[in-house]
Design an enzyme around this catalytic site. Sequence first.
Site, PDB file in Angstrom:
ATOM      1  N   ASP A  56       0.868  -1.182   0.000  1.00 30.63           N
ATOM      2  CA  ASP A  56       0.000   0.000   0.000  1.00 30.63           C
ATOM      3  C   ASP A  56       0.905   1.233   0.000  1.00 30.63           C
ATOM      4  O   ASP A  56       1.511   1.563   1.018  1.00 30.63           O
ATOM      5  CB  ASP A  56      -0.900   0.034   1.242  1.00 30.63           C
ATOM      6  N   LYS A  86      -6.926   3.627  -2.915  1.00 23.40           N
ATOM      7  CA  LYS A  86      -7.276   3.562  -1.496  1.00 23.40           C
ATOM      8  C   LYS A  86      -7.534   4.966  -0.983  1.00 23.40           C
ATOM      9  O   LYS A  86      -6.790   5.900  -1.297  1.00 23.40           O
ATOM     10  CB  LYS A  86      -6.138   2.897  -0.720  1.00 23.40           C
ATOM     11  N   LYS A 120     -10.209   0.436  -2.054  1.00 22.92           N
ATOM     12  CA  LYS A 120     -10.038   0.132  -0.639  1.00 22.92           C
ATOM     13  C   LYS A 120     -10.414   1.356   0.182  1.00 22.92           C
ATOM     14  O   LYS A 120      -9.922   2.459  -0.063  1.00 22.92           O
ATOM     15  CB  LYS A 120      -8.596  -0.271  -0.337  1.00 22.92           C
TER      16      LYS A 120
END
Length: 223
Positions: free
Chosen positions: A92, A154, A183
């Site tokens: 991430d 995300k 996400k």
Amino acid sequence: MDKQDLINIIDYTFLKPTASKEDITTFCNETIEHGFKTVFVNPYYVSYAHSLLSPHNIKVGVPIGFSLGGATTHTKVEETKESIRNGAEEIDMLINLGALKSKEFDVVRNDISEVVKASEGLLVKVIIETALLTKEEKITAANLIVEAGADFVKTATGFNGGGATASDVQLLRSVVGKGFGVKAAGGVRNYEDALTIVKAGANRIGASGAIAIISGETSNASY
């Protein structure tokens, strides 16, 4: 969505800067007990968490360029490579917010693309910090993430103000389309929040309060 389905899409996170090895041990034991599939810890603890969780087929993910995104591309790439050597299986990364705000879109795209290359096929999610962006910037960021070859957009870290909202998730889903990952992280605090976010289009949730969420309680965590 039942409890097990929700457990399957939650990334359980423990990213406190003061986390001790004992804290990580407890966190990993909780992960095993509750059946989460993926956790996120800071790079320093990737190897240790991997040693505890790999026998249980639980993935360890790592945040890259955390928590501001302003590191150079070279630094992010090397951090990614080292984390993978230490056992990380999901990445991430934080987008370069300064470059995005400066409209240096080639820089942003290349930053992501180089981390994707360094990840060698592992899942890459790119954090854009929705609370710090205009609607136009969110759209631009999402498009750049798709173009750069990442797998997910995300919403947030939860460390820089704001977090996941249903409206942001809906917007990002509308930009990236059905086949791309979205996400939601930062501010998902209870079961109802999680269901709302999923209905809005998220197919992964990041939460440090994951146990409270699946237990029908409310977490006070911001990330």
